[in-house]
Design an enzyme around this catalytic site. Structure first.
Site, mmCIF file in Angstrom:
data_model
loop_
_atom_site.group_PDB
_atom_site.id
_atom_site.type_symbol
_atom_site.label_atom_id
_atom_site.label_comp_id
_atom_site.label_asym_id
_atom_site.label_seq_id
_atom_site.Cartn_x
_atom_site.Cartn_y
_atom_site.Cartn_z
ATOM 1 N N LYS A 111 0.899 -1.306 -0.107
ATOM 2 C CA LYS A 111 -0.090 0.026 -0.197
ATOM 3 C C LYS A 111 0.894 1.263 0.131
ATOM 4 O O LYS A 111 2.060 1.297 0.337
ATOM 5 C CB LYS A 111 -0.895 0.085 1.448
ATOM 6 C CG LYS A 111 -2.096 0.894 1.309
ATOM 7 C CD LYS A 111 -3.118 0.395 0.122
ATOM 8 C CE LYS A 111 -4.367 0.405 0.563
ATOM 9 N NZ LYS A 111 -5.473 -0.637 0.168
HETATM 10 N N1 GLU Z 1 -7.153 -0.179 -2.767
HETATM 11 C C1 GLU Z 1 -8.021 -1.471 -3.305
HETATM 12 C C2 GLU Z 1 -8.022 -2.175 -1.847
HETATM 13 O O1 GLU Z 1 -7.832 -1.800 -0.896
HETATM 14 C C3 GLU Z 1 -7.655 -1.955 -4.488
HETATM 15 C C4 GLU Z 1 -6.167 -2.486 -4.565
HETATM 16 C C5 GLU Z 1 -5.814 -3.145 -5.915
HETATM 17 O O2 GLU Z 1 -6.728 -3.172 -6.751
HETATM 18 O O3 GLU Z 1 -4.638 -3.416 -6.167
HETATM 19 O O4 GLU Z 1 -8.244 -3.329 -1.911
#
Ligand code: GLU
Length: 420
Positions: A111
């Site tokens: 993240k």
């Molecule tokens: N930000 C989204 C999540 O928390 C999507 C992450 C992604 O598609 O890689 O799942």
């Protein structure tokens, strides 16, 4: 358990509690498994200086935490929000690592984010900041190493900018280095609405297990960003009456059911839920504690605290956001018989269609929307069924069951790959 410590500390305690019944240290003595599983591989801090439109310079901290890539390349979104800290990003990366394992995708967890009041920037400032972050990330990300995606306050526009900046700096096209892109730049059909749709798919499976039909149910949705809005629209399509919705500006309620298309148009026009003429204005808490069958928290972490959980009237909470329910609240809800569909399953629809996007990019062959939605549905229903069956057998919560399944998958690969 009383909620103490930072978000990541609490996430770790929770993980260790759920890992407990698996007896990892006894099964694999001397392997330091719990430490290996709960320590990020890499935490990168960046300083981004942005030249503002007025000629001044502003500096923002930014982060990318690559938690673990034993299951595949690191995967996870980028969040642009003033509350972003290294601790928050670490917790969110940890949950991505579990989430991809829960739905069995060939990805690890990561993240990132920038601590910035992104909404207050002008459009040229937004573009400059986003592209600058992409340039700074160039050596740390890529289709086979770490693949970013949208998260809070980022969407297709930002992913398109980042793809372009990355292409300019790396000198080659590699559309699979980022997901959630505009469709004409190599994005997948269905990606924008995937998280919201996925939330509703598992919510309706859980409802069916409790004998609740969608057309007889009512719902409240906290958050009207990408996840909350698409979840609300999908619930409406399934015949569920959405009676309350909120965003940062406050809430709006209508027991006869909100007109979701009209609400969406109002938000597209004004940017806020507040002032919508199709319902009465209420506070944030009124939405969380509204009289309804389903509650979808789809905003930020720690929205449902112990105090709020005592007043919740919904029968099922389906976590659209990451970490919206504190552990103390989860225990109170469990005692009160409220079913909680955990975030690591409930909001995995987004990363699932990100995976489909990445597959399509590798083949440069694009799927029709029907195929994307069918595969999303199969993936989410299969994951839910597996988790629900195990929870029923073990008489445990869906979260305990989901964590156990994820941890077993992760441990298996960790042992297979060896240490050296
Ligand atoms: N930000 C989204 C999540 O928390 C999507 C992450 C992604 O598609 O890689 O799942």
């Amino acid at each position: 358990m009383v909620d103490k410590g930072s978000l990541f500390e609490r996430a770790k305690v929770l993980f260790l509690t759920y890992a407990g019944p698996l007896g990892l240290e006894q099964k694999y003595p001397g392997q330091a498994l719990t430490t290996r599983l709960t320590t990020p591989d890499k935490s990168i801090k960046y300083r981004i200086s942005l030249g503002r439109d007025d000629g001044s310079v502003q500096v923002f901290p930014a982060y990318r935490v690559q938690f673990n890539d034993d299951l595949g390349p690191y995967k996870g979104g980028l969040r642009f929000h003033p509350q972003v800290t290294l601790d928050e990003v670490t917790a969110l990366a940890f949950w991505m690592y579990l989430k991809t394992a829960v739905v069995n995708l060939p990805f690890g967890g990561a993240k990132g984010g920038i601590a910035v009041d992104y909404q207050s920037l002008s459009m040229p400032e937004k573009e400059r900041l986003t592209k600058k972050f992409a340039l700074m990330l160039t050596n740390d990300i890529g289709a086979d190493t770490d693949i970013p995606a949208p998260d809070v306050n980022t969407g297709a526009r930002e992913m398109g900018w980042m793809l372009h900046a990355w292409r300019m700096s790396s000198g080659h096209y590699d559309r699979g280095m980022i997901t959630g892109k505009p469709v004409d730049m190599g994005g997948s059909l269905g990606r924008a609405e995937a998280t919201g749709r996925g939330v509703v798919i598992v919510l309706l499976e859980a409802a069916r297990d409790l004998g609740l039909a969608p057309e007889e149910a009512t719902a409240a949705v906290q958050g009207f960003g990408n996840v909350g809005r698409h979840a609300a629209l999908e619930l409406g399509r399934q015949g569920t009456k959405v009676v309350a919705v909120s965003d940062v500006s406050g809430g709006v309620m209508n027991e006869a059911g909100l007109d979701l298309e009209a609400l969406s148009a109002h938000v597209a026009r004004t940017g806020l839920v507040q002032g919508f003429p199709g319902g009465r204005s209420v506070g944030h808490l009124d939405v969380l504690t509204a009289k309804c069958d389903f509650l979808i928290p789809a905003a930020l972490e720690d929205a449902i605290t112990a105090a709020v959980s005592r007043d919740i009237q919904a029968r099922i909470i389906c976590e659209g956001a990451n970490g919206p329910t504190t552990q103390e609240a989860a225990e109170i809800l469990n005692r009160r018989g409220v079913q909680v569909v955990p975030d690591v399953l409930a909001n995995a629809g987004g990363v699932t269609v990100s995976y489909f996007e990445w597959v399509q990019n590798r083949q440069e062959f694009y799927w029709p929307i029907g195929k994307v939605l069918d595969r999303l549905s199969t993936k989410m229903v299969d994951a839910y069924r597996q988790i629900a069956e195990r929870a029923k057998e073990a008489r445990c919560s869906l979260r305990q069951s989901a964590y156990e399944i994820a941890i077993e998958r992760i441990v298996q690969i960790t042992m297979e790959r060896g240490v050296h």
